[in-house]
Enzyme design. Structure first.
Site, short mmCIF file in Angstrom:
data_model
loop_
_atom_site.label_atom_id
_atom_site.label_comp_id
_atom_site.label_asym_id
_atom_site.label_seq_id
_atom_site.Cartn_x
_atom_site.Cartn_y
_atom_site.Cartn_z
N GLY A 22 0.80 -1.22 0.00
CA GLY A 22 0.00 0.00 0.00
C GLY A 22 0.84 1.26 0.00
N ASP A 66 5.02 -5.76 15.46
CA ASP A 66 3.72 -5.15 15.72
C ASP A 66 3.99 -3.83 16.44
OD1 ASP A 66 1.24 -4.34 16.61
OD2 ASP A 66 0.67 -6.29 17.43
N VAL A 67 3.72 -2.70 15.78
CA VAL A 67 4.09 -1.42 16.38
C VAL A 67 3.29 -1.11 17.64
CG1 VAL A 67 4.96 -0.43 14.24
CG2 VAL A 67 2.54 -0.14 14.84
N TYR A 165 -11.45 5.39 12.53
CA TYR A 165 -10.20 5.71 11.83
C TYR A 165 -9.89 7.20 11.91
CZ TYR A 165 -7.36 6.64 7.61
OH TYR A 165 -6.42 7.09 6.72
N LYS A 169 -6.77 9.25 13.81
CA LYS A 169 -5.85 10.12 13.06
C LYS A 169 -5.89 11.55 13.60
CE LYS A 169 -4.11 7.30 9.91
NZ LYS A 169 -2.66 7.01 9.82
N THR A 200 -3.48 4.65 -7.14
CA THR A 200 -4.32 3.66 -6.49
C THR A 200 -3.46 2.95 -5.45
OG1 THR A 200 -5.46 3.24 -8.60
CG2 THR A 200 -5.80 1.65 -6.87
#
Length: 259
Positions: A22, A66-67, A165, A169, A200
């Site tokens: 991504g 895993d953060v 989400y 943020k 994309t």
């Protein structure tokens, strides 16, 4: 070691979280193209992260962590330093907990549960806090550092009900501003780069063309921002050109949102 304000990107060791696929992969490649040494952090995308790191095997290392797990992040930092012989100087907090970017399937006001909010806060905010705290000793040793948090334009333009989400943020933006005040005396800048729909990425792979066309028509530039264009803005905050910029949120969406 020289102060990072005069430290070009090719001399830096950069950590990009969630870099296996991504947007994170685009950001990671942008740093590689500029000659940086790179930690490709991933959680599940082992093959993709290894493929990306193999594009510059002498300058890139894929590390699973895993953060949201502080101990795992500390171990990743130690492995990075042992491998490259220098500390992480730039941290890009891009990792995101599992989330389906499908507005029709997201909970609305009457069905939104705290567990969804908690999942996003734990991944987005705690993940960023873990990576920043783990990087601080090395940044202070160098005498400077860069923290670049990845945000969203949805808290200025909440056109889809991504309540959990977007709230996480927004909290990350608040942390960006307060940490910039706290860490400024150490020569560490903390900024955010916020995007909208990108054409994309994995997240927008199933987005209908009509949505892209509507977004494009709504922007002054009359087009949808690409992941590569977004990554360019991330590079700015890691570069010497941004040495006097901290606590800021740069929206990169073709002018859809005026920040």
């Amino acid at each position: 070691m020289s102060n990072l304000s005069s430290f070009p990107i090719q001399d830096q060791l950069v950590l990009v979280t969630g870099a296996g696929r991504g947007l994170g992969a685009h950001i990671a490649r942008a740093f590689l193209q500029q000659g940086a040494c790179l930690i490709v952090n991933y959680l599940h995308s082992a093959d993709a992260a290894a493929t990306l790191a193999a594009e510059a095997p002498e300058r890139a290392l894929a590390i699973q962590a895993d953060v949201s797990d502080a101990a795992a992040v500390q171990a990743m930092m130690a492995q990075a330093r042992a491998h490259f012989g220098k500390p992480v100087m730039t941290v890009v907090n891009n990792a995101l907990p599992d989330f389906k970017f499908n507005g029709d399937a997201r909970p609305h006001a009457d069905t939104l549960g705290w567990e969804s909010l908690h999942q996003q806060f734990a991944g987005v905010v705690r993940g960023a806090l873990n990576t920043i705290q783990a990087a601080l000793p090395g940044m202070r040793e160098v005498g400077a550092g860069r923290v670049i948090n990845i945000g969203t334009n949805l808290f200025q333009n909440p056109v889809v009900p991504y309540h959990d989400y977007t709230a996480a943020k927004a909290a990350l933006l608040s942390l960006t501003r307060t940490l910039s005040q706290d860490l400024g005396p150490d020569g560490i800048t903390v900024n955010m780069v916020s995007g909208g729909l990108l054409r994309t990425t994995d997240a927008s792979a199933t987005t209908p063309d009509a949505v892209f066309d509507l977004i494009a028509a709504s922007t002054p530039l009359r087009r949808v921002t690409t992941p590569q264009e977004f990554a360019d803005a991330v590079l700015f905050f890691a570069s010497p050109w941004s040495r006097a910029v901290t606590g800021q949120n740069l929206v990169v969406d073709g002018g859809l949102v005026k920040n």
